[in-house]
Design a protein around this motif. Structure first.
Motif, PDB file in Angstrom:
ATOM      1  N   ALA A   5     -42.777  19.791   0.174  1.00 17.24           N
ATOM      2  CA  ALA A   5     -43.025  20.480  -1.092  1.00 17.24           C
ATOM      3  C   ALA A   5     -42.299  21.823  -1.139  1.00 17.24           C
ATOM      4  O   ALA A   5     -42.224  22.444  -2.187  1.00 17.24           O
ATOM      5  N   GLU A   6     -41.777  22.266   0.009  1.00 18.06           N
ATOM      6  CA  GLU A   6     -41.113  23.575   0.037  1.00 18.06           C
ATOM      7  C   GLU A   6     -39.683  23.457  -0.478  1.00 18.06           C
ATOM      8  O   GLU A   6     -39.017  22.438  -0.328  1.00 18.06           O
ATOM      9  N   ALA A   7     -39.247  24.546  -1.068  1.00 20.03           N
ATOM     10  CA  ALA A   7     -37.868  24.590  -1.552  1.00 20.03           C
ATOM     11  C   ALA A   7     -36.936  24.779  -0.343  1.00 20.03           C
ATOM     12  O   ALA A   7     -37.311  25.376   0.662  1.00 20.03           O
TER      13      ALA A   7
END
Length: 100
Positions: A5-7
């Motif tokens: 979910a992290e960029a």
């Protein structure tokens, strides 16, 4: 497939390219030996790396000996003494103190 979910991390600045300093120093030493040494310069250029390696190995052996001095066997002491004698003999011949 990336399911995090992290960029993704932002792109960083490009890394600086290595300089020429590391290559120039040995090359300049080699060229100076060959240019100003004549035939002896070639021999210096061939044997100098081995002499430097011998000095580094001897220094390493002294460091190891300081840690395990009392646990060395006879073969270890013989190797240590012969290495030092060979280094001294080779250094004396290289600088002209001894005639082979």
């Amino acid at each position: 497939m990336d399911t995090t979910a992290e960029a993704p991390p932002p792109p960083t600045a490009p890394k600086e390219k290595p300089g020429w300093g590391l290559a120039v120093l040995p090359s300049a030493g080699l060229l100076a030996c060959v240019r100003h040494g004549g035939t002896s310069g070639w021999w210096i250029a061939l044997w100098a790396p081995l002499l430097i390696l011998a000095v580094l190995v001897t220094a390493f052996e002294w460091a190891v000996t300081a840690r395990v001095r009392f646990r060395m066997g006879p073969w270890g002491w013989f190797t240590l003494l012969s290495t030092h004698a060979g280094l001294l003999l080779g250094g004396g011949i290289a600088v002209g103190l001894l005639d082979p």
